[in-house]
Design an enzyme around this catalytic site. Structure first.
Site, mmCIF file in Angstrom:
data_model
loop_
_atom_site.group_PDB
_atom_site.id
_atom_site.type_symbol
_atom_site.label_atom_id
_atom_site.label_comp_id
_atom_site.label_asym_id
_atom_site.label_seq_id
_atom_site.Cartn_x
_atom_site.Cartn_y
_atom_site.Cartn_z
ATOM 1 N N CYS A 118 0.807 -1.103 -0.036
ATOM 2 C CA CYS A 118 -0.029 -0.033 -0.195
ATOM 3 C C CYS A 118 1.036 1.230 -0.020
ATOM 4 C CB CYS A 118 -0.846 0.245 1.291
ATOM 5 S SG CYS A 118 -1.843 -1.505 1.246
ATOM 6 N N HIS A 259 -3.516 6.617 2.905
ATOM 7 C CA HIS A 259 -3.923 5.432 2.332
ATOM 8 C C HIS A 259 -5.238 4.951 2.801
ATOM 9 C CE1 HIS A 259 -4.158 1.260 1.482
ATOM 10 N NE2 HIS A 259 -3.816 1.043 2.554
ATOM 11 N N ASN A 289 -10.301 -0.568 -0.044
ATOM 12 C CA ASN A 289 -8.741 -0.445 0.057
ATOM 13 C C ASN A 289 -7.938 -0.934 -1.398
ATOM 14 O OD1 ASN A 289 -6.086 -0.958 0.520
ATOM 15 N ND2 ASN A 289 -6.399 -1.905 2.351
HETATM 16 N N1 ACO Z 1 -18.464 -9.631 8.949
HETATM 17 C C1 ACO Z 1 -19.093 -10.148 10.215
HETATM 18 N N2 ACO Z 1 -18.110 -10.385 11.501
HETATM 19 C C2 ACO Z 1 -16.984 -10.460 11.157
HETATM 20 C C3 ACO Z 1 -16.341 -10.156 9.781
HETATM 21 C C4 ACO Z 1 -17.225 -9.802 8.802
HETATM 22 N N3 ACO Z 1 -16.594 -9.499 7.655
HETATM 23 N N4 ACO Z 1 -14.950 -10.383 9.900
HETATM 24 C C5 ACO Z 1 -14.606 -10.568 11.118
HETATM 25 N N5 ACO Z 1 -15.881 -10.736 11.823
HETATM 26 C C6 ACO Z 1 -16.034 -11.189 13.213
HETATM 27 C C7 ACO Z 1 -14.855 -11.960 13.824
HETATM 28 O O1 ACO Z 1 -15.124 -13.503 13.434
HETATM 29 C C8 ACO Z 1 -14.997 -11.701 15.303
HETATM 30 O O2 ACO Z 1 -15.853 -12.557 15.852
HETATM 31 P P1 ACO Z 1 -15.679 -13.212 17.148
HETATM 32 O O3 ACO Z 1 -15.740 -11.948 18.106
HETATM 33 O O4 ACO Z 1 -16.933 -14.034 17.505
HETATM 34 O O5 ACO Z 1 -14.382 -14.075 17.010
HETATM 35 C C9 ACO Z 1 -15.487 -10.404 15.230
HETATM 36 O O6 ACO Z 1 -15.985 -9.828 13.951
HETATM 37 C C10 ACO Z 1 -14.372 -9.283 15.604
HETATM 38 O O7 ACO Z 1 -13.280 -9.789 14.736
HETATM 39 P P2 ACO Z 1 -11.938 -8.564 14.922
HETATM 40 O O8 ACO Z 1 -11.260 -9.361 13.864
HETATM 41 O O9 ACO Z 1 -11.580 -8.608 16.185
HETATM 42 O O10 ACO Z 1 -12.552 -7.331 14.342
HETATM 43 P P3 ACO Z 1 -11.966 -5.756 14.704
HETATM 44 O O11 ACO Z 1 -12.789 -4.902 15.496
HETATM 45 O O12 ACO Z 1 -10.368 -5.902 14.875
HETATM 46 O O13 ACO Z 1 -12.168 -5.444 13.262
HETATM 47 C C11 ACO Z 1 -10.797 -5.265 11.141
HETATM 48 C C12 ACO Z 1 -11.418 -6.023 12.009
HETATM 49 C C13 ACO Z 1 -11.841 -4.153 10.425
HETATM 50 C C14 ACO Z 1 -10.186 -5.884 9.917
HETATM 51 C C15 ACO Z 1 -9.747 -4.180 12.049
HETATM 52 O O14 ACO Z 1 -8.962 -5.093 12.724
HETATM 53 C C16 ACO Z 1 -8.951 -3.472 11.174
HETATM 54 O O15 ACO Z 1 -9.442 -2.498 10.594
HETATM 55 N N6 ACO Z 1 -7.840 -3.742 11.116
HETATM 56 C C17 ACO Z 1 -7.064 -2.870 10.051
HETATM 57 C C18 ACO Z 1 -6.753 -3.948 8.894
HETATM 58 C C19 ACO Z 1 -6.612 -3.212 7.563
HETATM 59 O O16 ACO Z 1 -7.169 -2.119 7.298
HETATM 60 N N7 ACO Z 1 -6.296 -4.035 6.754
HETATM 61 C C20 ACO Z 1 -5.992 -3.851 5.401
HETATM 62 C C21 ACO Z 1 -4.898 -4.062 4.621
HETATM 63 S S1 ACO Z 1 -3.518 -3.648 5.251
HETATM 64 C C22 ACO Z 1 -3.322 -2.155 4.991
HETATM 65 O O17 ACO Z 1 -3.663 -1.823 4.067
HETATM 66 C C23 ACO Z 1 -2.101 -1.329 5.157
#
Ligand code: ACO
Length: 338
Positions: A118, A259, A289
């Site tokens: 990214c 980004h 993204n």
């Molecule tokens: N729909 C519904 N539920 C979901 C989904 C979905 N798409 N994805 C995960 N869940 C569930 C999980 O299974 C988990 O359930 P559980 O509590 O029963 O185990 C629950 O939601 C919470 O999951 P987490 O992964 O802990 O959710 P979090 O609040 O951390 O959010 C997210 C996840 C949005 C990915 C967050 O961690 C984030 O924004 N991270 C940054 C990642 C990112 O932006 N990546 C992009 C690529 S990297 C880059 O561009 C630099």
């Protein structure tokens, strides 16, 4: 501040978004998710997906053609082509060489790819600036193109809701005006945290295609929470680093183009820098993204919508897999037309 000489500026900018929109509701018919979950966790409502048969290089070529046109130069004038991507269909021929061929750019110019995930567009700006300043080239075409749908695991709800396809490009050139254009960059990487975001061979049997979405041999894997934590820390540091290097206070910034990974990450950076969210260009709601393409897509949109004026200080900041990061400070410039 020491002004890099000669100045290097963005002469033209272009973008390409595939026609097909994939909404959160569409995704909720593929994996167990909901529009509400995706919007509140990421800020994304829909993303664009390449048409069947549309390649990563096709997306990049469309953005590049638009950038050349915007620069008001001819394809013959381009004497350097560099592409950032992590989603090429294969390593050889490079996406750059494919774009060179598709656009009919001059044979014999150097063309190559870089992989900085990214952070790719910010890396491209620094590489192109240095190659131009070294004196061997006059007009560089830089292209960031991603067909992330081809490496998305459509069975993994934790990742497939975040990504989209698109491309952005810029023509970068030298000018005699001092202290304009690309004023400074900071770049970095930390290979010890390569595990946070990976593109690896798919394990298990290849599933059938759903909803006409590509099923690739490689898929994205990520540690969302760790990425979140590191992205906020590193992007805030990169912003401070480049502003300090260029001796420009944050209060002088007209626009920050981050980004577009996640609205909550951008919100946290705004708080960290004590700047209102209104200073940040946002388009992730509509495109998701798009990795390396993310910043130039947002930059092109801001430029086209008149949010950027000559003399404005614009800050670009990225964080990506590797992991990598970078920030670039630009004083927007356009040569006077006589
Ligand atoms: N729909 C519904 N539920 C979901 C989904 C979905 N798409 N994805 C995960 N869940 C569930 C999980 O299974 C988990 O359930 P559980 O509590 O029963 O185990 C629950 O939601 C919470 O999951 P987490 O992964 O802990 O959710 P979090 O609040 O951390 O959010 C997210 C996840 C949005 C990915 C967050 O961690 C984030 O924004 N991270 C940054 C990642 C990112 O932006 N990546 C992009 C690529 S990297 C880059 O561009 C630099």
């Amino acid at each position: 501040m020491r002004s890099p000489t000669p100045s290097v500026f963005i002469q033209g900018i272009g973008a390409y978004k595939p026609e097909r929109r994939l909404t959160n509701d569409d995704l909720s018919r593929i994996v167990d998710t909901s529009d509400e979950w995706i919007r509140t966790r990421s800020g994304i409502r829909e993303r664009r997906i390449a048409a069947l048969g549309e390649s990563n290089a096709d997306l990049g070529a469309a953005a590049a053609a638009a950038a050349i046109q915007d620069a008001g130069i001819s394809r013959e004038d381009i004497d350097l082509l560099i592409v950032a991507t992590v989603s090429a269909e294969g390593p050889v021929p490079s996406t750059a060489c494919q774009i060179q061929q598709k656009l009919g750019l001059r044979s014999g110019i150097p063309a190559f790819d870089i992989a900085a995930a990214c952070s790719g567009f910010v890396y491209l700006l620094q590489i192109a600036s240095h190659m131009l300043r070294a004196g061997d080239y006059r007009s560089a075409l830089i292209v960031a193109t991603e067909k992330l749908s081809g490496i998305t695991d459509w069975q993994d709800r934790a990742t497939c809701v975040l990504f989209g396809d698109g491309a952005g490009a810029a023509v970068v050139a030298k000018c005699d005006e001092p202290y304009v254009g690309i004023l400074g960059n900071v770049l970095g990487a930390d290979g010890t945290r390569g595990d946070l975001l990976t593109v690896s061979p798919r394990t298990g049997p290849k599933p059938a295609s759903v909803a006409d979405l590509p099923v690739g041999t490689h898929v994205i894997g990520m540690n969302g929470r760790e990425i979140f934590r590191n992205a906020v820390r590193v992007m805030s540091q990169a912003c401070r680093g480049v502003l300090e290097k260029c001796n420009v206070p944050a209060s002088r910034l007209s626009l920050i183009i981050p980004h577009q990974a996640n609205l909550r990450i951008i919100d946290a950076i705004a708080s960290d820098l004590e700047l209102p969210l209104q200073c940040f260009k946002l388009n992730l709601e509509r495109v998701g993204n798009t990795s390396a393409a993310s910043i130039p897509l947002a930059l092109e949109e801001a430029y086209r919508e008149g949010q950027i004026k000559v003399g404005d200080y614009i800050l670009l900041v990225a964080f990506g897999g590797g992991f990598t990061w970078g920030a670039t400070l630009i004083k927007w410039y356009q040569p006077k037309t006589s």
